[in-house]
Design an enzyme around this catalytic site. Structure first.
Site, mmCIF file in Angstrom:
data_model
loop_
_atom_site.group_PDB
_atom_site.id
_atom_site.type_symbol
_atom_site.label_atom_id
_atom_site.label_comp_id
_atom_site.label_asym_id
_atom_site.label_seq_id
_atom_site.Cartn_x
_atom_site.Cartn_y
_atom_site.Cartn_z
ATOM 1 N N HIS A 1 73.054 62.283 -14.801
ATOM 2 C CA HIS A 1 71.989 62.045 -15.970
ATOM 3 C C HIS A 1 72.020 62.771 -16.842
ATOM 4 O O HIS A 1 71.915 62.476 -18.356
ATOM 5 C CB HIS A 1 70.690 61.892 -15.226
ATOM 6 C CG HIS A 1 69.658 61.339 -15.943
ATOM 7 N ND1 HIS A 1 69.095 60.423 -16.217
ATOM 8 C CD2 HIS A 1 68.726 62.298 -16.799
ATOM 9 C CE1 HIS A 1 68.034 60.324 -17.069
ATOM 10 N NE2 HIS A 1 67.776 61.529 -17.567
ATOM 11 N N GLU A 2 71.979 64.032 -16.977
ATOM 12 C CA GLU A 2 71.962 65.170 -17.958
ATOM 13 C C GLU A 2 73.119 65.005 -18.774
ATOM 14 O O GLU A 2 73.103 65.447 -20.024
ATOM 15 C CB GLU A 2 71.753 66.596 -17.429
ATOM 16 C CG GLU A 2 70.383 66.571 -16.800
ATOM 17 C CD GLU A 2 69.207 66.350 -17.140
ATOM 18 O OE1 GLU A 2 69.173 65.895 -18.553
ATOM 19 O OE2 GLU A 2 68.182 66.256 -16.486
ATOM 20 N N HIS B 1 73.030 62.392 -21.340
ATOM 21 C CA HIS B 1 71.997 62.530 -22.744
ATOM 22 C C HIS B 1 73.009 63.034 -23.661
ATOM 23 O O HIS B 1 72.705 63.268 -25.014
ATOM 24 C CB HIS B 1 71.290 63.583 -22.256
ATOM 25 C CG HIS B 1 69.876 62.831 -21.889
ATOM 26 N ND1 HIS B 1 69.168 61.953 -22.507
ATOM 27 C CD2 HIS B 1 69.162 63.236 -20.628
ATOM 28 C CE1 HIS B 1 68.067 61.537 -21.683
ATOM 29 N NE2 HIS B 1 67.911 62.496 -20.552
ATOM 30 N N GLU C 1 65.985 57.888 -22.951
ATOM 31 C CA GLU C 1 66.019 57.964 -21.441
ATOM 32 C C GLU C 1 66.338 56.658 -20.881
ATOM 33 O O GLU C 1 66.931 56.543 -19.674
ATOM 34 C CB GLU C 1 64.480 58.286 -20.768
ATOM 35 C CG GLU C 1 63.990 59.723 -21.336
ATOM 36 C CD GLU C 1 64.880 60.952 -20.650
ATOM 37 O OE1 GLU C 1 65.770 60.672 -19.899
ATOM 38 O OE2 GLU C 1 64.673 61.958 -21.187
ATOM 39 N N TYR D 1 62.127 55.557 -18.427
ATOM 40 C CA TYR D 1 63.536 55.621 -17.823
ATOM 41 C C TYR D 1 63.714 54.264 -16.995
ATOM 42 O O TYR D 1 64.925 53.526 -17.385
ATOM 43 C CB TYR D 1 63.199 56.704 -16.729
ATOM 44 C CG TYR D 1 63.096 57.990 -17.262
ATOM 45 C CD1 TYR D 1 64.026 59.117 -16.976
ATOM 46 C CD2 TYR D 1 62.009 58.640 -17.767
ATOM 47 C CE1 TYR D 1 64.157 60.367 -17.303
ATOM 48 C CE2 TYR D 1 61.647 59.952 -18.262
ATOM 49 C CZ TYR D 1 62.932 60.750 -17.930
ATOM 50 O OH TYR D 1 62.611 62.083 -18.427
#
Length: 548
Positions: A342-343, A346, A365, A417
């Site tokens: 996930h990070e 980004h 998100e 999200y």
């Protein structure tokens, strides 16, 4: 893994934590923080050259930030606004232009008045020396601020998380998402000799300064202010190389010393993650600055080329009291490390392209949560990806719209999200061409490369590149809390259907087997080519209600 129900998981404040308040009464202070005011709209930040020195014992920091900028329009006697939140203070400010009565610090802002005619294209600097005891995070990264803690061996461990509260919680900046220093930054982190300072980008120097060490890091690309993060601890380093779309990408890993062995094994997940994301989104956006994972005293954050990692070296998502969990509730998410995936997602959505206003944070998100689906598809298979995507829908609360209020640092619902991801998955079903969908995602990252954007730009881009008008779809999912309902009844091969709970002129075609229907708010009838019971595509975020 302890069993945990989806209702409990998504009700938890640890699920999709709010970085910004919504539903509050906004003040002039909020407008000053969140708007491109008369004190901000005439100058463009080009570069930050900063230093920071934390003191663990007193939980204080001191440092300097030299802001280089360019005037964007002719203006007479303007006042500059610099953001620095109490109780931090500016000790000295030196400007490369004449000022009136120095500077004034008022609440969370510094105002610098001038008596000069500025011309478009002129370049200047504001050099600020600062110090103080910054806000301490109560629950990083959601309730932001500095973290002064100790690692498992009792050594000092310090960092900051400030996406919601803003980088100005510790650093004097122009703290608005729409203005990134496009020429990058340098950050000097001054530490005791037995600790190491880790920043964004690449380490360009390490110098002894008396009984301390100064680590200087450089970022060559534009960077959002909330990504500018120092990490100080008992770090050790190991490196690797990924052969990517733009050549060799340096992988730089900084972990607390006792985590070295398990990090070398666990971070093997990084290469397949990068392979998947480069396939779907295009080249990693910051080859010049490297890819970096850094052990963090909190769960994680997407700090550009400096990703905070605190997921306890396990697959799934670490949640205190439950151990490793899967947000989708399907078990699929236990096959990979949520924070790494996930990070890192980004880096494309949030860091490569950044929303101009926090109200459009879904651009960060929604796409990034959908990156989990796309990673699963590339890493595992499409069936698993669809299972994961359908599981995500169960976490949507539909409390308030995804888009927040503009100009006051206000995000919308945490649904940005799962609902944002579910909307994108729905759009993908309508496009019905995975290669075209992939090229749209790659195109977004190419055509808006290193830019700040609005939701309107992203919405228009997807509609234009797909050749399908998705404007009503975006209005439905981003600006209302209603979920489209397809009401239907079937007798033999005759299917009757219509939409309810939709915005005006809602256009979302649906596929039934191999046949497409275009429901409206009026009843329609279709004779199915086979007499089987209609089977609807559950990858669409639509409620299906049979009426009799």
């Amino acid at each position: 893994m302890k069993k945990i129900t989806l209702s409990l998981l998504f009700a938890s404040s640890l699920a999709f934590g709010q970085f910004f308040e919504h539903g509050k009464n906004f003040t002039k202070q909020d407008t000053l923080k969140g708007s491109n005011t008369e004190f901000r709209n005439f100058w463009d930040v080009k570069r930050y050259d900063l230093s920071v020195e934390p003191d663990f014992a007193s939980k204080s920091i001191k440092g300097n930030n030299k802001i280089s900028f360019e005037i964007t329009k002719d203006i007479v006697n303007p006042t500059f606004q610099i953001d620095l939140q109490k109780p931090m203070r500016a000790d000295k400010i030196e400007c490369s232009f004449p000022t009136v009565n120095g500077f004034k610090q008022d609440n969370d802002f510094i105002f610098i008045s001038t008596k000069k005619n500025f011309k478009k294209g002129e370049k200047y600097t504001i050099d600020i020396t600062y110090s103080g005891n910054p806000v301490i995070a109560k629950r990083a990264p959601w309730d932001g601020g500095w973290v002064f803690t100790k690692d498992e061996k009792g050594n000092p461990w310090m960092s900051v998380a400030d996406e919601g509260i803003g980088a100005s919680v510790w650093l004097p900046t122009k703290d608005i998402w729409s203005d990134e220093p496009e020429l990058g930054i340098t950050m000097k982190i001054i530490t005791p000799k037995d600790l190491v300072g880790i920043g964004n980008g690449r380490l360009i120097s390490k110098k002894e300064e008396g009984n301390k060490t100064a680590y200087t890091w450089e970022v060559k690309n534009p960077i959002n202010a909330y990504s500018i993060i120092p990490n100080i601890g008992k770090y050790v380093n190991f490196k690797d190389i990924y052969n990517g779309e733009k050549g060799k990408l340096d992988l730089d890993y900084w972990v607390i010393d006792y985590n070295l062995d398990k990090a070398k094994k666990h971070f093997a997940q990084v290469k397949p993650m990068l392979e998947a994301f480069e396939y779907w989104f295009g080249p990693y956006p910051f080859y010049e600055d490297s890819y970096k994972l850094v052990d963090s005293p909190y769960l994680g954050m997407e700090h550009q080329s400096n990703i905070a990692y605190g997921n306890h070296y396990q697959n799934g998502y670490y949640q205190a009291g439950y151990g490793s969990i899967d947000y989708s509730g399907t078990g699929v998410g236990l096959n990979w490390d949520y924070i790494i995936v996930h990070e890192s997602g980004h880096e494309w959505f949030a860091n490569n392209i950044t929303a101009k206003d926090q109200a459009d944070m879904w651009v960060h998100e929604g796409f990034t949560m959908y990156s989990e689906v796309l990673f699963t598809e590339k890493y595992m298979d499409k069936k698993s990806a669809n299972i994961y995507a359908q599981g995500i829908q169960n976490g949507i609360s539909n409390d308030v719209p995804i888009i927040g209020k503009y100009g006051v640092r206000n995000e919308g619902s945490g649904d940005m999200y799962p609902k944002g991801a579910s909307m994108l998955h729905t759009i993908r079903q309508v496009i019905d061409n995975d290669e075209k969908f992939r090229q749209i995602l790659r195109g977004i990252n190419k055509d808006f490369y290193h830019q700040t954007v609005t939701t309107e730009q992203i919405e228009k881009y997807i509609s234009e590149k797909s050749g399908i008008d998705f404007s009503s779809v975006f209005n439905q999912y981003l600006r209302t809390t209603d979920v489209p309902v397809l009401e239907y009844s079937q007798k033999g091969n005759e299917l009757k259907f219509k939409y309810s709970k939709v915005v005006k002129n809602f256009k979302l075609p649906l596929k039934i087997g191999n046949e497409w229907i275009k429901p409206t708010e009026e009843w329609q009838t279709l004779k199915l080519k086979n007499g089987n019971k209609a089977e609807f595509n559950r990858n669409n975020y639509v409620y299906f209600r049979e009426v009799r």
